[in-house]
Structure formats: C-alpha cells, structure tokens
Write a protein that holds these residues in place. Sequence first.
Motif, PDB file in Angstrom:
ATOM      1  N   UNK A 175      54.686  50.080  56.045  1.00 19.96           N
ATOM      2  CA  UNK A 175      53.916  49.872  54.818  1.00 19.96           C
ATOM      3  C   UNK A 175      53.263  51.189  54.389  1.00 19.96           C
ATOM      4  N   UNK A 176      53.403  51.510  53.127  1.00 19.93           N
ATOM      5  CA  UNK A 176      52.842  52.757  52.616  1.00 19.93           C
ATOM      6  C   UNK A 176      51.354  52.655  52.337  1.00 19.93           C
ATOM      7  N   UNK A 177      50.844  51.429  52.203  1.00 18.55           N
ATOM      8  CA  UNK A 177      49.439  51.221  51.885  1.00 18.55           C
ATOM      9  C   UNK A 177      49.208  51.186  50.383  1.00 18.55           C
ATOM     10  N   UNK A 178      48.194  50.451  49.960  1.00 15.14           N
ATOM     11  CA  UNK A 178      47.919  50.347  48.536  1.00 15.14           C
ATOM     12  C   UNK A 178      46.687  49.525  48.249  1.00 15.14           C
ATOM     13  N   UNK A 179      46.393  49.393  46.968  1.00 21.86           N
ATOM     14  CA  UNK A 179      45.197  48.697  46.505  1.00 21.86           C
ATOM     15  C   UNK A 179      45.594  47.713  45.416  1.00 21.86           C
ATOM     16  N   UNK A 180      45.033  46.511  45.495  1.00 22.08           N
ATOM     17  CA  UNK A 180      45.208  45.553  44.412  1.00 22.08           C
ATOM     18  C   UNK A 180      43.845  44.986  44.033  1.00 22.08           C
ATOM     19  N   UNK A 181      43.536  45.028  42.739  1.00 18.53           N
ATOM     20  CA  UNK A 181      42.299  44.442  42.238  1.00 18.53           C
ATOM     21  C   UNK A 181      42.621  43.097  41.602  1.00 18.53           C
ATOM     22  N   UNK A 182      41.918  42.067  42.043  1.00 22.51           N
ATOM     23  CA  UNK A 182      42.059  40.729  41.479  1.00 22.51           C
ATOM     24  C   UNK A 182      40.840  40.466  40.604  1.00 22.51           C
ATOM     25  N   UNK A 183      41.082  40.082  39.360  1.00 25.30           N
ATOM     26  CA  UNK A 183      39.999  39.728  38.435  1.00 25.30           C
ATOM     27  C   UNK A 183      40.215  38.293  37.983  1.00 25.30           C
ATOM     28  N   UNK A 184      39.128  37.534  37.820  1.00 24.91           N
ATOM     29  CA  UNK A 184      39.311  36.144  37.436  1.00 24.91           C
ATOM     30  C   UNK A 184      38.064  35.573  36.767  1.00 24.91           C
ATOM     31  N   UNK A 185      38.277  34.470  36.068  1.00 26.12           N
ATOM     32  CA  UNK A 185      37.205  33.646  35.525  1.00 26.12           C
ATOM     33  C   UNK A 185      37.769  32.240  35.374  1.00 26.12           C
ATOM     34  N   UNK A 186      36.900  31.277  35.178  1.00 25.66           N
ATOM     35  CA  UNK A 186      37.338  29.913  34.929  1.00 25.66           C
ATOM     36  C   UNK A 186      36.578  29.340  33.746  1.00 25.66           C
ATOM     37  N   UNK A 187      37.182  28.330  33.117  1.00 20.59           N
ATOM     38  CA  UNK A 187      36.430  27.480  32.206  1.00 20.59           C
ATOM     39  C   UNK A 187      36.514  26.059  32.757  1.00 20.59           C
ATOM     40  N   UNK A 188      36.245  25.077  31.975  1.00 19.56           N
ATOM     41  CA  UNK A 188      36.220  23.715  32.500  1.00 19.56           C
ATOM     42  C   UNK A 188      37.593  23.237  32.983  1.00 19.56           C
ATOM     43  N   UNK A 189      38.658  23.838  32.474  1.00 16.31           N
ATOM     44  CA  UNK A 189      40.004  23.360  32.799  1.00 16.31           C
ATOM     45  C   UNK A 189      40.921  24.394  33.416  1.00 16.31           C
TER      46      UNK A 189
END
Length: 379
Positions: A62-76
């Motif tokens: 594995x070369x290594x790396x970065x992943x950014x996860x962004x999220x939000x929710x509404x009622x559904x």
Amino acid sequence: MIRDEIVLLVLALLLFSGCIQPEEPQVVAESAVSEEWRPDGVVGVNEYSHHLKLYSTPRQGYTGGVMTVSWKIDDEHLYMALNGSTRGWLAIGFEPSEWMKDADMVMAFVNGSVRVLDEYSTGNYGPHIDDTMLGGTYDILEHGGRSYGAHTVVEFRRKLETGDRFDKVLRPEQSVSIIWAMSDSMDPGVKHNIAYGEGMIYLGRPQSPAHQISQNLTENDIEWMLFIWKEEKAARDLYGSLYERTGLTVFLDLVRSEQSHIDQIGALMDRYGVETPVLEIGIFDNQTLQRVHDELLSKASSDHDALMAAARFEEISIIDLERAIAETGNKEVIDVYSGLLAGSKKHLRSYVGDLRDRGIKYAPVYLSTSEYEEIVRTA
C-alpha cells in the motif's frame, strides 16, 4: 500529575487518574450548513455539517493515502462526499459485522463520467456485489464528482432508510461504524492498493447547528496517545506470537489489522509532534502492559486458550479506548480513537465467532454483560 495505577485483577488494567488542569483550549466550530447541496464534486465550506479525515500510512502493498469524508443529514436523506488521494476508485462501507462482512458498500470512480456503485459485501474479504444482483435495489438517488490533480471527489445522496435489505438503516444521532479503501485503478474488480482502514462517524441531527470542539492537546491527551500506541503494539505482538504457536489464520489477519491501528495512532502522534517509542517485539516500557502480554501468552497452551486470551485482550482494549475518548475534547483524537474502538469490537466478534464455531461460548471477563452482548450481537 498523571499517574498509572495498577488494578489487581487476574490481569491488570491500566487506569489513568490525576488532577490535570488543562490549558484554555483553542475552539473551532464544525461547519454550519448554509450552502445548498450540489453533487458537483466541489465540497463547499458550509455544504456539509461534518468532516472526517482518514489517514493510512505506507506499508507493504500500500502506498498510503488520505480520504476525507464529509456528510450531513436531513429528515430523510444522507448526503456524503468522499475526497480521496487517488485517480482510481474509492469506497466506503457502513456497519460491517466483521471485517468486510455485511457492509453496505458505496464504491465510486470518475472515468469521463461518474460511476457510483451500490453494493453489499457477502464475506469477510468480499466479494462486494451490486445490490441488484442479490435481489435488492439501486438506491443512490443523486451523484456527481470530478478528478483533479491526484484527487477524486464523489458526492452522493441516499435515503436514511431505503427499504432495501442490503442497505443499512441509518438514523439521526447514530454512530456508524465504517470501513474505507482506495485503489489506483478505475476497475472496481481490482483490489485496493493505496489505503484502507476503519472508523466511526456520528451522523448528528438533521441540519444540526455548529457546536464547539476542542482542537488542542492536553498533557492527559499525550499520556493517552502514548498508552494507546503501546496497547495496539501489545495486541500486534501478542497475536503474532499466538499465530506462531497455533498457526490459526485469524491471528495473522489481526496482526495486519493491529499494525494498521499502530499506523493510524502513529500518524496522529506525528501530526502533533508526539514522538513514538522504539520498542522491540514483545518488550514494553509499561510494566502493566508487559504483565498483561506475558500472562495472556503463558496461558495460551491450546488453540482454544489462545482465542480466549486474545478475546480478553480485546475487552481490555475496548475499555481503555472508551476511557480515552471520554477524557479528551479534541475532535481529531476522538475520530481516530473511535475508529480503533470500532476495530477492537470487530476483533472481539472475530474471536468470539471462532470460539463459537468450536462449540465454546465465551463469557466476558472485563466488559459488562450488557455491553458485551451489544458488541457481539451480530457475531
């Protein structure tokens, strides 16, 4: 002053106590959602309410790396962006029961157009198959993305509860165990070779307002970082010895997983300038960890005893990680520890499952019966 206290149990647990008066912390705010969500491959500053940066250092294969996860929710709905250091595919899996097994997977890549796959992992190491091939439905309602430089960004929307039995039901204020991976290939059939890992995300409340989070390190944080690094090393060293003694592949698999945990906490320490110790395999400068390691190893005279010893170590690790999380206000530290905690719970399920397959029912030694049963309910 922080001090270590040895609790006289059959196996000792390290506890931290003291009277630290932390400095006034720097305070930052999570993004308050004020931008309209658009699946265009551009993550706006205020488009999502939560962000988690996941790191994986280079290691064999594995070369290594970065992943950014962004999220939000509404009622559904869940709205999510994956921003990874790859021009190949990137993936996230929700709520695996063990390793990759039963994970609700989303895999995506950009090759002229954007492809987002709705998949389900049927085994510990895959395969992950399109939901439609298993009798389910495709439930990605909208998606988009782009590649730029050495990065790929993909955004998607799905219902919190899709009605598809191959999709996990997600709920507001839920903490969701995740796995993630990246490849340098756009072929979804090619194994990840850049990075992989596990973590935990807190979904929050629909359109939740910004709240305040500490982003500094206290003396207590540093003590815990050093201890958690050593505890993950103790797990790796113990499982390596148990593999040599028994030849059980579960130990070899978990040696690799514990090395990943060491890399994660090590990367966190590097970013904050905390020096990682240099210790030989099976050697610890913390006498409590040395005693726990040695006693568990001495009791592993059979395959059954080895699995029991490993399960007990994971119980200890879960308790320590829960305490470490409770004693810090640093969000980045909490995110890393939460990922390690999710991993330790999966490891415990692995050992309990292997014992169960041998006709042996495991009883918790350190965890309460209720917490243990909650952890292994899917084992």
